[in-house]
Write a protein that holds these residues in place. Structure first.
Motif, short mmCIF file in Angstrom:
data_model
loop_
_atom_site.label_atom_id
_atom_site.label_comp_id
_atom_site.label_asym_id
_atom_site.label_seq_id
_atom_site.Cartn_x
_atom_site.Cartn_y
_atom_site.Cartn_z
N ARG A 74 -37.63 -63.22 66.98
CA ARG A 74 -39.06 -63.44 67.23
C ARG A 74 -39.89 -62.92 66.08
NH1 ARG A 74 -41.51 -59.24 71.07
NH2 ARG A 74 -40.89 -58.10 69.18
N GLU A 129 -38.44 -64.05 78.70
CA GLU A 129 -39.73 -64.02 78.02
C GLU A 129 -39.56 -64.20 76.51
OE1 GLU A 129 -43.42 -60.83 77.28
OE2 GLU A 129 -41.65 -60.25 78.41
N GLU A 133 -40.55 -67.36 73.76
CA GLU A 133 -41.31 -67.12 72.54
C GLU A 133 -40.62 -67.75 71.34
OE1 GLU A 133 -42.81 -63.19 71.67
OE2 GLU A 133 -42.79 -62.65 73.78
N SER A 136 -40.70 -71.55 71.44
CA SER A 136 -41.98 -72.10 71.02
C SER A 136 -42.05 -72.22 69.49
CB SER A 136 -43.12 -71.21 71.53
OG SER A 136 -44.38 -71.69 71.10
#
Length: 207
Positions: A74, A129, A133, A136
């Motif tokens: 991330r 979660e 992320e 996306s």
């Protein structure tokens, strides 16, 4: 917990994960796990009074490793150029495969995740979660079809990397790597160069 006791507990968890990852069995004798960890069976039972408690500890270990990988990806992918995102995404997918998800998840995670203790459910929620992320960012870079979410990516990944029957492994060298490569290509958005899946389904040909 004393440092030496904590080391023995961690050794038992790592031994159980490694045995499942390499032997692909869901009922490995507890004695074999203790032996692999270099401790006696009494030490195992002091840490884990039953097989369920050991499985929950292994699941937590696996999820925490996944969280670390996802947080790293991330941070690397956020607002990064497409080439950087692609490298981080690819590294993440193969790192998750190397964790042995395909072999370990079916053994240590129950069919209904709501049966897990609350602390494990919290870690699972964190994994999902983070998955969404990074998914996306992968979609932004054109690496992931917009209709596919993080959970689907993960479930598909450990399905593609599940251990196969030995005969198939003998027929196709590096079968796991081949299946994962095919899967990762299939996650990409459909383009004129990457035609719609529907066009090649049996029903389309039979119409």
């Amino acid at each position: 917990m004393r440092a030496d006791a904590l080391r023995r507990r961690e050794a038992l968890i790592e031994a159980a994960c490694e045995l499942v990852r390499t032997r692909h069995e869901d009922s490995i004798p507890l004695e074999a796990i203790a032996q692999r960890a270099g401790v006696g069976i009494a030490t195992l039972y002091r840490n884990f009074p039953d097989r369920i408690s050991l499985r929950h500890a292994c699941a937590a270990h696996l999820f925490n490793e996944a969280v670390a990988l996802l947080e790293e990806a991330r941070d690397a992918m956020a607002s990064a150029p497409a080439t950087v995102v692609e490298e981080a995404w690819t590294d993440l997918m193969w790192s998750l495969v190397r964790l042995g998800l395909g072999a370990i998840v079916p053994v240590f995670v129950p069919t209904d995740v709501h049966e897990l203790p609350e602390d494990l459910q919290a870690i699972t929620a964190r994994v999902l979660e983070l998955l969404n992320e990074v998914a996306s960012d992968a979609q932004r870079a054109g690496l992931l079809d917009p209709e596919i979410d993080g959970l689907t990516v993960l479930v598909g990944l450990f399905t593609a990397s599940r251990p196969q029957v030995e005969g198939l492994n003998a027929l196709v060298p590096d079968l796991e790597a081949t299946m994962v490569k095919i899967y990762l290509r299939g996650l990409q958005p459909r383009t004129p160069q990457n035609p719609s899946v529907e066009a090649s389904t049996p029903s389309a040909h039979c119409a």
